[in-house]
Design a protein around this motif. Structure first.
Motif, PDB file in Angstrom:
ATOM      1  N   PRO A  49      -0.294  -9.384   1.513  1.00  0.00           N
ATOM      2  CA  PRO A  49       0.986  -8.671   1.578  1.00  0.00           C
ATOM      3  C   PRO A  49       1.526  -8.451   0.167  1.00  0.00           C
ATOM      4  CG  PRO A  49       1.004 -10.615   2.993  1.00  0.00           C
ATOM      5  CD  PRO A  49      -0.248 -10.666   2.177  1.00  0.00           C
ATOM      6  N   GLU A 104       4.147  -8.378  -2.633  1.00  0.00           N
ATOM      7  CA  GLU A 104       5.428  -8.875  -3.129  1.00  0.00           C
ATOM      8  C   GLU A 104       5.292  -8.927  -4.639  1.00  0.00           C
ATOM      9  OE1 GLU A 104       7.080 -12.455  -1.399  1.00  0.00           O
ATOM     10  OE2 GLU A 104       5.890 -12.120   0.419  1.00  0.00           O
ATOM     11  N   LEU A 105       6.294  -8.518  -5.359  1.00  0.00           N
ATOM     12  CA  LEU A 105       6.223  -8.509  -6.826  1.00  0.00           C
ATOM     13  C   LEU A 105       5.782  -9.852  -7.377  1.00  0.00           C
ATOM     14  CD1 LEU A 105       9.336  -6.387  -7.843  1.00  0.00           C
ATOM     15  CD2 LEU A 105       6.931  -5.787  -8.142  1.00  0.00           C
ATOM     16  N   LYS A 106       6.327 -10.943  -6.838  1.00  0.00           N
ATOM     17  CA  LYS A 106       6.007 -12.281  -7.367  1.00  0.00           C
ATOM     18  C   LYS A 106       4.523 -12.615  -7.221  1.00  0.00           C
ATOM     19  CE  LYS A 106       7.100 -14.928  -3.253  1.00  0.00           C
ATOM     20  NZ  LYS A 106       6.357 -16.102  -2.987  1.00  0.00           N
ATOM     21  N   ASN A 107       3.849 -12.040  -6.203  1.00  0.00           N
ATOM     22  CA  ASN A 107       2.429 -12.311  -6.000  1.00  0.00           C
ATOM     23  C   ASN A 107       1.551 -11.722  -7.096  1.00  0.00           C
ATOM     24  OD1 ASN A 107       3.086 -13.642  -3.665  1.00  0.00           O
ATOM     25  ND2 ASN A 107       2.449 -11.995  -2.305  1.00  0.00           N
ATOM     26  N   THR A 138       5.522   0.146  -6.884  1.00  0.00           N
ATOM     27  CA  THR A 138       6.786   0.079  -6.149  1.00  0.00           C
ATOM     28  C   THR A 138       7.373   1.447  -5.835  1.00  0.00           C
ATOM     29  OG1 THR A 138       8.017  -0.147  -8.225  1.00  0.00           O
ATOM     30  CG2 THR A 138       7.368  -2.193  -7.091  1.00  0.00           C
ATOM     31  N   ASN A 145       0.941  -1.608  -1.692  1.00  0.00           N
ATOM     32  CA  ASN A 145       2.275  -2.001  -1.257  1.00  0.00           C
ATOM     33  C   ASN A 145       2.379  -1.948   0.274  1.00  0.00           C
ATOM     34  OD1 ASN A 145       5.038  -2.381  -0.862  1.00  0.00           O
ATOM     35  ND2 ASN A 145       5.503  -1.437  -2.829  1.00  0.00           N
ATOM     36  N   SER A 204       2.739  -4.649   3.916  1.00  0.00           N
ATOM     37  CA  SER A 204       3.010  -6.001   4.415  1.00  0.00           C
ATOM     38  C   SER A 204       1.776  -6.576   5.120  1.00  0.00           C
ATOM     39  CB  SER A 204       4.208  -5.994   5.356  1.00  0.00           C
ATOM     40  OG  SER A 204       3.966  -5.123   6.445  1.00  0.00           O
TER      41      SER A 204
END
Length: 178
Positions: A99, A101-104, A118, A141, A143
């Motif tokens: 999925p 997520e920026l943090k990943n 993004t 991008n 989920s």
């Protein structure tokens, strides 16, 4: 495996310092130390998965990722350990599908612009687009079944521009990329 605190005269008490002619063009001693082990075809990770012979990969692939080209493995990896996948300094997904997520992708976004992943539409954040439709966004991008960077890019070196791999896995097939 890397240090000899009782018998080394090398910087950082490393066992070896540019141990062979192959390493001479590279700038850092840690690069030489990394390739002194990562030059074999039989190294496995803690899960038993076979790792790439990086020395052979670099010999065979002239287009090297920036940190690799500068001989700085530690720009992305911490040889002394982290909880992150492949001893990476920052987060990066361990699985092919992940999925978004920026943090990943903290590791990638230390150097690369997150806008390429993004923005649904762009005319400049990435060259991978159909008109203004951002194809990085389309593939990454998500989920569910978001593809990681390494689905299409070889993170160390490639024969192709932008570190594009020669083929991508799709079920039981490998689809060539042109």
């Amino acid at each position: 495996a890397c240090h000899d605190p009782h018998g080394s005269n090398n910087p950082l008490v490393l066992k070896k310092y540019f141990p062979s002619e192959f390493y001479k063009p590279y700038a850092t001693e840690n690069y030489a130390m990394c390739l002194d082990c990562h030059n074999k075809d039989d190294i496995k990770d803690h899960g038993g998965r076979l790792l790439t012979n990086l020395q052979q990969l670099l010999v065979d692939n002239p287009r090297q990722h920036g940190p690799v080209a500068s001989g700085d493995c530690s720009a992305c990896h911490n040889p002394h350990g982290y909880d992150n996948f492949r001893l990476l300094n920052q987060e990066y997904p361990a699985n092919f599908y992940s999925p978004f997520e920026l943090k990943n992708y903290a590791l990638c976004f230390e150097c690369h612009d997150a806008a390429a992943f993004t923005e649904k539409e762009t005319d400049g954040a990435t060259e991978f687009r159909n008109g203004k439709r951002n194809l990085h966004y389309v593939h990454v991008n998500r989920s569910v079944k978001g593809r990681t960077c390494r689905a299409c890019h070889e993170p160390h070196a490639s024969k192709n521009d932008k570190h594009i791999v020669e083929s991508i896995p799709f079920g039981k097939w490998n689809i060539p990329i042109k």
